[in-house]
Design an enzyme around this catalytic site. Structure first.
Site, PDB file in Angstrom:
ATOM      1  N   ARG A 204     -18.652  14.868  12.117  1.00  0.00           N
ATOM      2  CA  ARG A 204     -19.291  15.231  13.393  1.00  0.00           C
ATOM      3  C   ARG A 204     -20.227  16.440  13.221  1.00  0.00           C
ATOM      4  O   ARG A 204     -21.307  16.483  13.796  1.00  0.00           O
ATOM      5  CB  ARG A 204     -18.250  15.511  14.474  1.00  0.00           C
ATOM      6  CG  ARG A 204     -18.900  15.697  15.835  1.00  0.00           C
ATOM      7  CD  ARG A 204     -17.961  16.261  16.843  1.00  0.00           C
ATOM      8  NE  ARG A 204     -17.099  15.276  17.485  1.00  0.00           N
ATOM      9  CZ  ARG A 204     -17.505  14.390  18.399  1.00  0.00           C
ATOM     10  NH1 ARG A 204     -18.781  14.317  18.724  1.00  0.00           N
ATOM     11  NH2 ARG A 204     -16.665  13.577  18.974  1.00  0.00           N
TER      12      ARG A 204
ATOM     13  N   ASP B 242       2.287  -0.838  11.981  1.00  0.00           N
ATOM     14  CA  ASP B 242       2.100  -2.180  12.541  1.00  0.00           C
ATOM     15  C   ASP B 242       3.374  -3.015  12.558  1.00  0.00           C
ATOM     16  O   ASP B 242       3.330  -4.226  12.421  1.00  0.00           O
ATOM     17  CB  ASP B 242       0.999  -2.915  11.752  1.00  0.00           C
ATOM     18  CG  ASP B 242       1.324  -3.037  10.261  1.00  0.00           C
ATOM     19  OD1 ASP B 242       2.328  -2.460   9.813  1.00  0.00           O
ATOM     20  OD2 ASP B 242       0.560  -3.712   9.545  1.00  0.00           O
TER      21      ASP B 242
ATOM     22  N   THR C 187       4.114   2.274   5.768  1.00  0.00           N
ATOM     23  CA  THR C 187       2.718   1.819   5.795  1.00  0.00           C
ATOM     24  C   THR C 187       1.931   2.700   6.748  1.00  0.00           C
ATOM     25  O   THR C 187       2.416   3.028   7.833  1.00  0.00           O
ATOM     26  CB  THR C 187       2.576   0.350   6.242  1.00  0.00           C
ATOM     27  OG1 THR C 187       1.188   0.103   6.535  1.00  0.00           O
ATOM     28  CG2 THR C 187       3.384  -0.003   7.466  1.00  0.00           C
ATOM     29  N   ILE C 188       0.721   3.067   6.334  1.00  0.00           N
ATOM     30  CA  ILE C 188      -0.100   3.915   7.209  1.00  0.00           C
ATOM     31  C   ILE C 188      -0.503   3.173   8.484  1.00  0.00           C
ATOM     32  O   ILE C 188      -0.933   3.794   9.442  1.00  0.00           O
ATOM     33  CB  ILE C 188      -1.363   4.430   6.482  1.00  0.00           C
ATOM     34  CG1 ILE C 188      -2.299   3.281   6.089  1.00  0.00           C
ATOM     35  CG2 ILE C 188      -0.993   5.290   5.290  1.00  0.00           C
ATOM     36  CD1 ILE C 188      -3.689   3.742   5.651  1.00  0.00           C
TER      37      ILE C 188
ATOM     38  N   ARG D  16      13.583  10.296  -2.443  1.00  0.00           N
ATOM     39  CA  ARG D  16      14.403  11.487  -2.699  1.00  0.00           C
ATOM     40  C   ARG D  16      15.701  11.437  -1.885  1.00  0.00           C
ATOM     41  O   ARG D  16      16.793  11.675  -2.418  1.00  0.00           O
ATOM     42  CB  ARG D  16      13.577  12.727  -2.335  1.00  0.00           C
ATOM     43  CG  ARG D  16      14.298  14.040  -2.450  1.00  0.00           C
ATOM     44  CD  ARG D  16      13.287  15.167  -2.237  1.00  0.00           C
ATOM     45  NE  ARG D  16      13.937  16.460  -2.239  1.00  0.00           N
ATOM     46  CZ  ARG D  16      14.377  17.067  -1.154  1.00  0.00           C
ATOM     47  NH1 ARG D  16      14.252  16.492   0.026  1.00  0.00           N
ATOM     48  NH2 ARG D  16      14.961  18.252  -1.251  1.00  0.00           N
TER      49      ARG D  16
ATOM     50  N   GLY E  79       5.454  -2.062   3.551  1.00  0.00           N
ATOM     51  CA  GLY E  79       4.883  -2.591   4.795  1.00  0.00           C
ATOM     52  C   GLY E  79       5.265  -4.044   5.035  1.00  0.00           C
ATOM     53  O   GLY E  79       6.232  -4.551   4.446  1.00  0.00           O
ATOM     54  N   ASP E  80       4.476  -4.733   5.864  1.00  0.00           N
ATOM     55  CA  ASP E  80       4.898  -6.068   6.296  1.00  0.00           C
ATOM     56  C   ASP E  80       4.969  -7.089   5.151  1.00  0.00           C
ATOM     57  O   ASP E  80       5.878  -7.922   5.118  1.00  0.00           O
ATOM     58  CB  ASP E  80       4.067  -6.583   7.470  1.00  0.00           C
ATOM     59  CG  ASP E  80       2.584  -6.613   7.182  1.00  0.00           C
ATOM     60  OD1 ASP E  80       2.171  -6.135   6.100  1.00  0.00           O
ATOM     61  OD2 ASP E  80       1.824  -7.118   8.025  1.00  0.00           O
TER      62      ASP E  80
ATOM     63  N   ARG F 168       1.014  -4.953  -4.995  1.00  0.00           N
ATOM     64  CA  ARG F 168       1.113  -6.089  -4.073  1.00  0.00           C
ATOM     65  C   ARG F 168       1.356  -7.279  -4.984  1.00  0.00           C
ATOM     66  O   ARG F 168       0.429  -7.795  -5.598  1.00  0.00           O
ATOM     67  CB  ARG F 168      -0.191  -6.267  -3.299  1.00  0.00           C
ATOM     68  CG  ARG F 168      -0.553  -5.062  -2.426  1.00  0.00           C
ATOM     69  CD  ARG F 168      -1.690  -5.397  -1.499  1.00  0.00           C
ATOM     70  NE  ARG F 168      -2.213  -4.215  -0.819  1.00  0.00           N
ATOM     71  CZ  ARG F 168      -1.657  -3.646   0.253  1.00  0.00           C
ATOM     72  NH1 ARG F 168      -0.552  -4.150   0.756  1.00  0.00           N
ATOM     73  NH2 ARG F 168      -2.207  -2.592   0.807  1.00  0.00           N
ATOM     74  N   SER F 169       2.608  -7.671  -5.115  1.00  0.00           N
ATOM     75  CA  SER F 169       2.975  -8.638  -6.145  1.00  0.00           C
ATOM     76  C   SER F 169       2.736 -10.084  -5.714  1.00  0.00           C
ATOM     77  O   SER F 169       3.418 -10.598  -4.833  1.00  0.00           O
ATOM     78  CB  SER F 169       4.451  -8.453  -6.519  1.00  0.00           C
ATOM     79  OG  SER F 169       4.832  -9.423  -7.462  1.00  0.00           O
TER      80      SER F 169
ATOM     81  N   GLY G 215       0.846  -1.212   0.000  1.00  0.00           N
ATOM     82  CA  GLY G 215       0.000   0.000   0.000  1.00  0.00           C
ATOM     83  C   GLY G 215       0.870   1.247   0.000  1.00  0.00           C
ATOM     84  O   GLY G 215       1.812   1.335   0.787  1.00  0.00           O
TER      85      GLY G 215
ATOM     86  N   MET H 170      -8.950   2.794   8.369  1.00  0.00           N
ATOM     87  CA  MET H 170      -8.047   1.699   7.972  1.00  0.00           C
ATOM     88  C   MET H 170      -7.109   1.303   9.121  1.00  0.00           C
ATOM     89  O   MET H 170      -7.192   1.839  10.214  1.00  0.00           O
ATOM     90  CB  MET H 170      -7.234   2.119   6.751  1.00  0.00           C
ATOM     91  CG  MET H 170      -7.995   2.010   5.450  1.00  0.00           C
ATOM     92  SD  MET H 170      -6.889   2.364   4.057  1.00  0.00           S
ATOM     93  CE  MET H 170      -7.918   1.826   2.702  1.00  0.00           C
ATOM     94  N   GLY H 171      -6.200   0.388   8.830  1.00  0.00           N
ATOM     95  CA  GLY H 171      -5.209  -0.028   9.832  1.00  0.00           C
ATOM     96  C   GLY H 171      -4.897  -1.518   9.789  1.00  0.00           C
ATOM     97  O   GLY H 171      -4.124  -2.028  10.593  1.00  0.00           O
ATOM     98  N   ARG H 172      -5.567  -2.210   8.898  1.00  0.00           N
ATOM     99  CA  ARG H 172      -5.426  -3.666   8.773  1.00  0.00           C
ATOM    100  C   ARG H 172      -5.666  -4.320  10.129  1.00  0.00           C
ATOM    101  O   ARG H 172      -6.751  -4.164  10.660  1.00  0.00           O
ATOM    102  CB  ARG H 172      -4.065  -4.040   8.191  1.00  0.00           C
ATOM    103  CG  ARG H 172      -4.114  -5.371   7.433  1.00  0.00           C
ATOM    104  CD  ARG H 172      -2.762  -5.725   6.878  1.00  0.00           C
ATOM    105  NE  ARG H 172      -2.446  -4.980   5.684  1.00  0.00           N
ATOM    106  CZ  ARG H 172      -2.831  -5.334   4.456  1.00  0.00           C
ATOM    107  NH1 ARG H 172      -3.541  -6.422   4.279  1.00  0.00           N
ATOM    108  NH2 ARG H 172      -2.505  -4.621   3.416  1.00  0.00           N
TER     109      ARG H 172
HETATM  110  O1  F6P Z   1      -1.685  -1.519   4.602  1.00  0.00           O
HETATM  111  C1  F6P Z   1      -2.256  -0.298   4.255  1.00  0.00           C
HETATM  112  C2  F6P Z   1      -3.719  -0.474   3.957  1.00  0.00           C
HETATM  113  O2  F6P Z   1      -4.281   0.769   3.571  1.00  0.00           O
HETATM  114  C3  F6P Z   1      -4.546  -1.089   5.091  1.00  0.00           C
HETATM  115  O3  F6P Z   1      -4.870  -0.160   6.083  1.00  0.00           O
HETATM  116  C4  F6P Z   1      -5.722  -1.628   4.338  1.00  0.00           C
HETATM  117  O4  F6P Z   1      -6.301  -2.712   5.023  1.00  0.00           O
HETATM  118  C5  F6P Z   1      -5.083  -2.108   3.056  1.00  0.00           C
HETATM  119  O5  F6P Z   1      -3.885  -1.379   2.901  1.00  0.00           O
HETATM  120  C6  F6P Z   1      -5.900  -1.949   1.810  1.00  0.00           C
HETATM  121  O6  F6P Z   1      -5.207  -2.576   0.792  1.00  0.00           O
HETATM  122  P1  F6P Z   1      -5.423  -2.392  -0.755  1.00  0.00           P
HETATM  123  O7  F6P Z   1      -4.778  -1.103  -1.145  1.00  0.00           O
HETATM  124  O8  F6P Z   1      -4.736  -3.553  -1.373  1.00  0.00           O
HETATM  125  O9  F6P Z   1      -6.898  -2.368  -0.986  1.00  0.00           O
END
Ligand code: F6P
Length: 325
Positions: A157, A132, A128-129, A24, A105-106, A75-76, A14, A172-174
């Site tokens: 709100r 984690d 990664t946002i 850069r 990310g992971d 995401r390969s 992601g 988000m946050g997986r």
């Molecule tokens: O890992 C970053 C993230 O935005 C997660 O928070 C979310 O679950 C996932 O990627 C979404 O993945 P994709 O971009 O493959 O839909």
């Protein structure tokens, strides 16, 4: 004298704000050290298909403020196959590339660990946002994503107040709750639902809302981390049990877009420069750049994926409970 003469850099998984600052800084630092830089497009996909571009200082000027990644990402699935990793390694060797910098990310780190077995010197930068990874206090993109979520929730709100509604906002946050925790605390959410703490009980949320209802409040905000439970089911349950009209907003990819905050630009720059420093000047590799006690350091890549050492900050969590009573 370093034996590293050319490095490659890619972004994978992601996209995350701050990746461009890291690209850069890698480019500037390497070129300053007399090392050439090859940019690989679309993450590991571009490594297999050899989709590349020579990076010069001119290519990476004025990209700090840009969201996404100038090298694109993927995401390969193909990289999971050893045959494709062998092709990728051969590509690097055929083009005299001595080391690879992976920003991601992971999932990207898992790919990198496998790739080191092909005898490729690798340095990872956490991007990664989700924030984690256990060995680092910071992953690029988190700050901008948490701010984007906060700003969106502030707007939601306003409408919730006008209509006297309850809004369940999914972020988000997986598998990690940091975006929910930070965005929820920053917007004074009435309930924050985190994967690390979820016990499968909607009634706690209903109780929290009822407590405030008795106190005279007429609008409610529930921040829900993705994947914990279905946001619509939760909103319907709240409406049924409390009689308060409830709505759902799923924030989605707005959290991954937009101009990076100063923190993401700065940490991207620091991590990019540090990656080149340990690779070229210190001759160390197969490491991940990390922030510990707000200082740059590095670990074996595997350490970033140690799930047994990946707790939510307990002080932050306790405070979120205190602040939502
Ligand atoms: O890992 C970053 C993230 O935005 C997660 O928070 C979310 O679950 C996932 O990627 C979404 O993945 P994709 O971009 O493959 O839909």
């Amino acid at each position: 004298m370093s034996d590293i003469k050319r490095i490659a850099v890619l972004t994978s998984g992601g996209d995350a704000q701050g990746m461009n600052s890291a690209i850069r800084a890698v480019t500037y630092s390497a070129i300053n050290a007399g090392v050439s830089v090859t940019g690989i497009y679309r993450g590991y996909e571009g490594l297999i298909d050899w989709e590349v571009k020579e990076l010069t200082i001119d290519n990476v000027r004025n990209i700090n403020n840009r969201g996404g990644t100038i090298l694109y990402s993927s995401r390969s699935e193909r990289f999971l196959d050893k045959k494709n990793r062998e092709i990728a390694a051969k590509n690097l060797k055929d083009h005299d590339i001595d080391a690879l910098v992976v920003i991601g990310g992971d999932g990207s780190l898992r790919g990198a660990i496998e790739f080191t077995k092909e005898d490729i010197k690798t340095i990872c930068i956490p991007g990664t946002i989700d924030r984690d990874m256990c060995c680092t206090e910071y992953t690029l993109g988190f700050d901008t994503a948490a701010n984007a979520a906060m700003e969106a929730i502030d707007r939601i709100r306003d409408s919730s107040v006008s209509h006297g509604r309850c809004t369940v906002v999914e972020v988000m946050g997986r598998k990690r709750g940091y975006i929910a925790l930070w965005a929820g605390m920053a917007t004074s959410a009435d309930a924050i639902i985190l994967p690390e703490k979820w016990e499968g009980d909607f009634d706690n949320v209903v109780e929290a809302i009822n407590r405030r209802h008795v106190g005279g409040k007429n609008n409610y905000l529930v921040v829900l981390a993705e994947g914990v439970t279905d946001a619509n089911d939760l909103a319907n349950y709240i409406q049924k049990e409390t009689g308060i009209e409830s709505r759902v907003s799923v924030l989605g990819y707005i959290q991954r877009g937009g101009s990076p905050t100063a923190k993401d630009r700065m940490y991207g720059s620091l991590m990019g420069a540090y990656a080149v420093e340990i690779l070229v000047n210190e001759g160390r590799y197969n490491r991940i750049v990390a922030i510990k006690n707000d200082i740059l350091t590095d670990y074996a890549i595997e350490e970033a994926l140690d799930i047994n050492n990946n707790e939510l900050d307990s002080f932050q969590y306790k405070l979120s409970l205190t602040l939502s009573v």
